[in-house]
Every structure is written in C-alpha cells, then in structure tokens.
Enzyme design. Structure first.
Site, mmCIF file in Angstrom:
data_model
loop_
_atom_site.group_PDB
_atom_site.id
_atom_site.type_symbol
_atom_site.label_atom_id
_atom_site.label_comp_id
_atom_site.label_asym_id
_atom_site.label_seq_id
_atom_site.Cartn_x
_atom_site.Cartn_y
_atom_site.Cartn_z
ATOM 1 C CG HIS A 59 -1.893 -1.126 1.234
ATOM 2 N ND1 HIS A 59 -3.107 -1.080 0.596
ATOM 3 C CD2 HIS A 59 -1.803 -2.375 1.773
ATOM 4 C CE1 HIS A 59 -3.746 -2.229 0.760
ATOM 5 N NE2 HIS A 59 -2.979 -3.045 1.472
ATOM 6 C CG LEU A 60 3.317 2.223 -2.868
ATOM 7 C CD1 LEU A 60 3.901 2.428 -4.263
ATOM 8 C CD2 LEU A 60 4.435 2.184 -1.845
ATOM 9 C CG ASP A 151 -5.803 -5.826 0.026
ATOM 10 O OD1 ASP A 151 -6.093 -6.902 0.566
ATOM 11 O OD2 ASP A 151 -5.127 -4.947 0.583
ATOM 12 C CG HIS A 178 -9.349 -8.532 1.723
ATOM 13 N ND1 HIS A 178 -8.506 -7.696 2.430
ATOM 14 C CD2 HIS A 178 -10.307 -8.905 2.605
ATOM 15 C CE1 HIS A 178 -8.942 -7.586 3.684
ATOM 16 N NE2 HIS A 178 -10.046 -8.305 3.808
ATOM 17 C CG ASN A 279 -9.036 -7.163 7.648
ATOM 18 O OD1 ASN A 279 -9.236 -8.322 7.992
ATOM 19 N ND2 ASN A 279 -9.847 -6.498 6.853
ATOM 20 C CG ASP A 306 -1.529 -6.321 3.813
ATOM 21 O OD1 ASP A 306 -1.721 -5.214 3.260
ATOM 22 O OD2 ASP A 306 -2.409 -6.916 4.469
ATOM 23 N N PRO A 324 -6.494 -0.898 10.474
ATOM 24 C CG PRO A 324 -7.618 -2.417 9.092
ATOM 25 C CD PRO A 324 -7.705 -1.022 9.646
HETATM 26 O O1 DOR Z 1 -4.469 -4.598 7.542
HETATM 27 C C1 DOR Z 1 -4.808 -4.239 6.421
HETATM 28 N N1 DOR Z 1 -4.562 -3.004 5.974
HETATM 29 N N2 DOR Z 1 -5.473 -5.108 5.631
HETATM 30 C C2 DOR Z 1 -6.000 -4.737 4.461
HETATM 31 O O2 DOR Z 1 -6.585 -5.548 3.801
HETATM 32 C C3 DOR Z 1 -5.911 -3.334 4.008
HETATM 33 C C4 DOR Z 1 -4.760 -2.664 4.612
HETATM 34 C C5 DOR Z 1 -4.770 -1.175 4.453
HETATM 35 O O3 DOR Z 1 -5.057 -0.673 3.375
HETATM 36 O O4 DOR Z 1 -4.406 -0.485 5.427
#
Ligand code: DOR
EC number: 3.5.2.3
Length: 432
Positions: A59-60, A151, A178, A279, A306, A324
């Site tokens: 995730h950027l 996701d 996901h 998550n 992740d 999360p």
């Molecule tokens: O813990 C998580 N963070 N699970 C995910 O599926 C999304 C991610 C987020 O974008 O922060």
C-alpha cells in the site's frame, strides 16, 4: 556503459565467493577474482546474492493519504528492503479503478526510479463490490495493469467474482482476492478465539476467510480464470489450498502469506496496542506453524508484505478506532530469515523462490525473478545472512511508523539492491 563490480558474492548462498560484473542493465560476467575495470566496486565479503524481491501487495497510499506514505517514501522503503518491483494496491483515494489513476501511479513510480511500481487495478468501481471496474481499459493503459484487487475489501458477490475471473482471463489478468466473508466479520476487531473473548473484542472467525477461499478456488476452476489469494492467515486456508492444488483440474490458483502472519500471534492483543491490529488479524501459534509449513512445501506460493503504513492519528488511538495494517517492506527479509531460514524450512534458493521468482511469475513479469546468471537483467539483492539488526520504526523510510517489529532484533540485512544494474540502496542508504 556503466560497470559495477560485486566482489565476493555467493549466488543463492552456495559455493565459494565469486565476482559479478554488471554492465549497463545486465549481468555480464560471473567468475572468481575477475580482473576487470569498474566504475564502482561493492565489497560483499561473501554476502548472498539473490534476484531482487517482488512484492505483490504494497500500500503506497498515493493518491489521497500522502501523510501516511507516498510513492516516493514507499519506493525508498522497498529499495532498502531489497525489492526491485512492488504492486501498489488500489485502495487509494480516489480509488485506482480507472486508467487515469493507474497511469499516475505508474508514471510517478518511473520518475522516482527506485523500484518498478506496478499499480493494481480495483476489481469493482470504488471498491464497492457492485459493478466491475474498467479492467480492460486499465490493462490497455500505459500502466499495463495485470493484477486486479479490491484489497481491504472482499469481492464478496460470487457473480461479480465469477465475471471478474472470466473477463481477466481474456487478457491473461489475475484477480487477487482479499478473502473475507463480510457477513461473518461485521464489527470484527481481532481473531475470534480465547484472547479476543477475554478482552471483549468482536471476533474475526477463520471460516470467514476459508469459505471465500474455497468458493473462489471452485470459481477459478469453473471459469479457467486466474486467482491469487492475498494474505492467507489460517491453517484451514492452507488445508483448502493443499487439497485444491492436488487436483488435476486445479487451474491457476496461487497464494501469498505475510511476514507478520509467519511470526506474530494474537497473544499480542494483551497490550491493546493498535500497532498489532491488522486485517486479516494475527491468529494462533497453530496457524503460524501451518503457514510456515505451507510456504515451505509450496502450498502457499510466496511472501507478500501487505505493507500498510498509517498516519499517527490513525494508530495512536483506541483499538476499535485504529486502522488495520502494519509496515512490512524493510522487515520482510529479516522475518523470513528468522522464521523460514533459521528454522531450516527454506534455504536461500527457497527464499529466492518465495520472495522473487514466484511473485514475478504470478504477476507475469518477464524481467524480474530471473536467475542470477550471465545475460540476465541485473535486478538483484545482496544480503548479509549473519548480520543482526534492531528495527527502529521511526527510522524506517516510510512516513507511517506503525511497525509491530519495533525494537525487535532481526537476522539478515540488505547490503545492496540493484534495479536494472543501478544501485538503488547500499549500506542502508537510498541511492538516487
Ligand atoms: O491490515 C490491512 N490493511 N489489511 C487490508 O486488507 C488493508 C490494509 C490497508 O489498506 O491499510
């Protein structure tokens, strides 16, 4: 043409040290004591040389949450972690569900040039799960999107999932799921088990993941589409994948596990520190051990971070309000070395397989995850297998500081990362 000499390296950690000459973008020579001129020499002292790592799940946060991460800071974290390619998830703001956004992410990644940034396209418009996004347009865009995922959200409607598998099949795309049946996780805060019950946190039951994994394996088999399961977290999911992959008609199904699910358990809930909220959630010892075994035997194909940076205000709050996710790019290797290499479950060839070769194959990257050999693209990482280092969350390159590994001592340090023959990181510093 630039010439870079890597002196005294051990490809895949095997045999006596050799020298590797990188000319321009490719590996030009490999041999003992090469007598060549070079613009720069990296003295590796027997460090392990592997193909650069490929992260299918990063995730950027750009566009939209540049206070948590940018493509630039995330690229730096990736290079420092040994990555030469990352897949940037679509849950940005606005969502990457169209050609304009994916092209922006792709272009920005190229401008920065520290790691190949491949945008993931959303499966459904706005991640809402209701209507397929313009998958073909994203595929045909300059970003050439091949991996699609909602996701953060599950593509829970079976008919939409079926259509996504069918449609992406027509151009060789992959749907990365996901797996979370939303009706079973309403209000969920932590793994449904004794710890969550004792602390009064609503549970996220293992079958919420497993039911979707089983359903989607069946749909992938039925449609002939290509399915990838994100962040596998339960032993039951490993059992389903093992069973599914043993069938002759299994089709194209792959899966990833995160470093945190290979190491941490829901015993971490004890402190109520939201840095441990993720998550799918941290689960039990039995799950952790099953996931390590599944990764070792190929049931789970690869490691994906992740990497989920969050701004301080989204983590420094009570558990239920916290977002999360945890940082992952700079600690992934250390955790894989600790959980998989030191335990004897994987050798360095195995590390190359799960962190580079399989993810590159799954995403269809032709120039990543290639053998360390003459004539191959010089996308490489050099690892000191014996170095121990202490994680300092605040010193990591990400803007978010939410590392659950803060203060932990980890084995295996990235000495250098090369992207197409150019050093992008060396001795803990980014090279631009
Ligand atoms: O813990 C998580 N963070 N699970 C995910 O599926 C999304 C991610 C987020 O974008 O922060």
């Amino acid at each position: 043409m630039s010439r870079l000499l890597l002196k005294d390296v051990r490809p895949y950690g095997e045999g006596d040290p050799v020298d590797v000459l990188v000319e321009g973008e490719v590996v030009a020579q490999i041999g003992a004591n090469l007598d060549v001129d070079a613009d720069e020499i990296v003295h590796a002292d027997g460090a392990v040389l592997l193909p650069g790592f490929v992260d299918l799940h990063t995730h950027l946060r750009e566009p939209g949450r540049e206070d948590a991460e940018t493509i630039e800071t995330g690229s730096a974290a990736a290079a420092l972690g040994g990555y030469t390619a990352v897949f940037a998830m679509a849950n940005t703001d606005p969502v990457a569900d169209n050609a304009v956004i994916v092209e922006h992410v792709w272009r920005r990644g190229r401008e920065i040039g520290l790691v190949d940034v491949h945008p993931v396209g959303a499966v459904t418009v706005g991640l809402k799960g209701e209507k397929l996004a313009e998958l073909g347009t994203m595929r045909r865009s300059a970003a050439e999107v091949r991996v699609f995922s909602d996701d953060g959200h599950c593509v829970h409607d079976p008919l939409i999932m079926r259509r996504a598998l069918e449609y992406t099949k027509s151009f060789g795309g992959v749907v990365a799921q996901h797996a979370e049946e939303p009706r079973l996780t309403v209000g969920a805060q932590a793994h449904e088990g004794a710890n969550a019950a004792r602390l009064g946190l609503a549970g996220w039951p293992a079958p919420a993941e497993e039911a979707i994994v089983a359903r989607d394996c069946l749909l992938a088999g039925h449609t002939g589409g290509t399915l990838h399961i994100c962040h596998v977290s339960t032993s039951g999911t490993a059992d389903i994948l093992r069973w599914w992959k043993s069938r002759e008609t299994a089709g194209q199904v792959s899966a990833e596990v995160t470093p945190h699910h290979l190491l941490l358990t829901d015993d971490r809930l004890e402190t109520y520190d939201p840095v441990n909220k993720v998550n799918p959630p941290l689960r039990t010892d039995a799950d952790v051990l099953a996931l390590r075994r599944a990764l070792a035997d190929g049931t789970v194909d690869c490691v994906a971070t992740d990497h989920a940076p969050h701004a301080a205000q989204d983590k420094d709050c009570e558990w239920s309000a916290a977002k999360p996710g945890m940082l992952g790019l700079q600690t992934a290797l250390g955790i894989v070395v600790q959980t998989m290499v030191r335990s004897g479950l994987l050798d360095w060839r195995g590390v190359a397989r799960v962190m580079s070769e399989r993810p590159a194959e799954i995403a269809g990257l032709a120039d990543q995850g290639r053998p360390v050999a003459v004539g191959e693209p010089a996308n490489l990482v050099l690892v000191d297998p014996d170095a121990e280092w202490t994680v300092r969350g605040a010193e990591l390159a990400s803007l978010g500081e939410n590392s659950p590994f803060d203060g932990m001592q980890l084995p295996g340090r990235v000495v250098a990362t090369l992207l197409r023959g150019r050093l992008t990181a060396h001795e803990g510093k980014v090279r631009r």
